[in-house]
Design an enzyme around this catalytic site. Structure first.
Site, PDB file in Angstrom:
ATOM      1  N   HIS A 171     -28.649  -9.343  12.142  1.00 31.73           N
ATOM      2  CA  HIS A 171     -28.975 -10.258  11.032  1.00 31.73           C
ATOM      3  C   HIS A 171     -29.368 -11.630  11.595  1.00 31.73           C
ATOM      4  CE1 HIS A 171     -28.342 -12.573   7.401  1.00 31.73           C
ATOM      5  NE2 HIS A 171     -27.782 -11.573   6.742  1.00 31.73           N
ATOM      6  N   GLU A 274     -34.368  -9.704  10.200  1.00 33.03           N
ATOM      7  CA  GLU A 274     -33.289  -8.793  10.577  1.00 33.03           C
ATOM      8  C   GLU A 274     -33.846  -7.435  11.004  1.00 33.03           C
ATOM      9  OE1 GLU A 274     -30.289  -8.968   7.466  1.00 33.03           O
ATOM     10  OE2 GLU A 274     -31.122 -10.864   6.802  1.00 33.03           O
TER      11      GLU A 274
HETATM   12  C1  BG6 Z   1     -29.032 -10.887   3.739  1.00 33.01           C
HETATM   13  C2  BG6 Z   1     -28.983 -10.141   2.443  1.00 33.01           C
HETATM   14  O1  BG6 Z   1     -29.289 -10.031   4.775  1.00 33.01           O
HETATM   15  O2  BG6 Z   1     -27.775 -11.521   3.958  1.00 33.01           O
HETATM   16  C3  BG6 Z   1     -28.686 -11.135   1.329  1.00 33.01           C
HETATM   17  O3  BG6 Z   1     -30.224  -9.475   2.219  1.00 33.01           O
HETATM   18  C4  BG6 Z   1     -27.389 -11.873   1.627  1.00 33.01           C
HETATM   19  O4  BG6 Z   1     -28.635 -10.459   0.097  1.00 33.01           O
HETATM   20  C5  BG6 Z   1     -27.479 -12.498   3.002  1.00 33.01           C
HETATM   21  O5  BG6 Z   1     -27.179 -12.867   0.641  1.00 33.01           O
HETATM   22  C6  BG6 Z   1     -26.228 -13.257   3.445  1.00 33.01           C
HETATM   23  O6  BG6 Z   1     -25.104 -12.448   3.363  1.00 33.01           O
HETATM   24  P1  BG6 Z   1     -23.669 -13.009   3.709  1.00 33.01           P
HETATM   25  O7  BG6 Z   1     -22.710 -11.910   3.367  1.00 33.01           O
HETATM   26  O8  BG6 Z   1     -23.668 -13.330   5.181  1.00 33.01           O
HETATM   27  O9  BG6 Z   1     -23.485 -14.248   2.869  1.00 33.01           O
END
Ligand code: BG6
Length: 303
Positions: A171, A274
């Protein structure tokens, strides 16, 4: 982890002058790499890469100034590892978003130097805690090579007797000078699911410019993507192996304000690209088999 345990890891794995295991933010242990060619950091908490800077370039990764640095919380920025599900768990709303390994304490496996590049490997595996959320037997190894390129490799092994189906994502939060002056190339004509528009399926026309909250799953993506950042006068290339989806995410202003571990204006300085296998393109893995997903990042700076 206490100071003595961190010092012991450093004695065992550290390479003097090149890679040390030291105390990072919030007292968490991190590996800090510094060679003639590159500098980088990776925490044992989540096997989380938080910094990469090739020599003569600015920092490539974004980390929020409001990130938490504590057990049980995900670091906001860098490269969170999402596994074995992506986003919310459809079968269990109480399960942690993006799975449980980004908040898990990983083990350091090795630090290996090859010329001016350093590879840091960490691993983790299933136990009673992970089985509370997911019944599978598995082992994960995450290898990061900090060099003139950043090479990220996630290996998933099925150590159980039944076949596994999982989602996975690197991510990656990239730092940009100003989001309005950035664009992403390489996804023209690709189908995507728009999570900000009731999961409607759409087709990308041309390059991606961020003009509002963006949360998209691009499908059947195999090629490299390029992030053109006019403000920082550089291009970042992201190539990949064994990944069939790419998520592009920027929370934009309103959502940023609602996130307690993210600065109100920080959405202007980041974009997540990602490398992943999610949704219908989740991975099926037979017993005894392993799956290896890679992301390769390089930077070209303009004069
Ligand atoms: C992204 C998702 O990868 O991560 C989003 O597609 C999400 O929907 C974002 O809001 C952040 O996620 P988190 O759990 O780290 O706040």
């Amino acid at each position: 982890m206490n100071l003595a345990a961190i010092a012991e890891l450093d004695r065992h794995f550290g390479i003097p002058g090149i890679a040390r295991v030291v105390v990072g933010n919030g007292g968490l242990a991190k590996v800090a790499v510094n060679t003639r060619e590159t500098a980088g950091e990776m925490y044992l908490h989540g096997a989380h890469v938080t910094s990469w800077q090739p020599r003569d370039a600015e920092e490539v990764l974004f980390v929020s100034a409001k990130s938490r640095w504590e057990d049980g919380r995900a670091i906001r920025g860098g490269v969170p590892i999402c596994f074995p599900w992506f986003a919310d768990n459809a079968n269990d709303p109480s399960a942690p978003a993006h799975g449980f390994v980004r908040t898990k304490a990983w083990q350091l496996e090795s630090i290996v130097q090859a010329g001016d590049a350093v590879t840091v490997s960490m691993f983790t595996e299933s136990n009673d805690d992970t089985k509370r959320w997911w019944p599978a037997d598995f082992q994960l190894v995450f290898r990061t090579t900090f060099g003139s390129e950043l090479n990220l490799e996630l290996v998933v092994r099925n150590t159980g007797a039944t076949s596994l189906r999982f989602e996975e994502a690197l991510h990656t939060y990239f730092r940009v000078g100003q989001i309005e002056k950035a664009q992403l190339q390489g996804l023209n004509a690709v189908h995507y699911v728009d999570k900000t528009d009731s999961n409607r399926k759409k087709i990308q026309q041309g390059s991606i410019v961020i003009v509002s909250e963006t949360d998209r799953v691009y499908l059947n993506t195999k090629g490299a993507i390029e992030l053109e950042d006019q403000a920082l006068r550089r291009r970042i290339g992201v190539a990949k192996e064994n990944s069939l989806t790419t998520v592009v995410w920027n929370p934009w202003a309103e959502k940023a304000k609602a996130m307690s571990d993210f600065g109100d204006a920080e959405w202007t300085q980041m974009i997540c690209i990602e490398t992943c296998n999610v949704s219908d393109l989740a991975v099926e893995l037979a017993p005894g088999q392993q799956h290896r997903m890679k992301a390769l990042v390089r930077v070209v700076t303009r004069d």
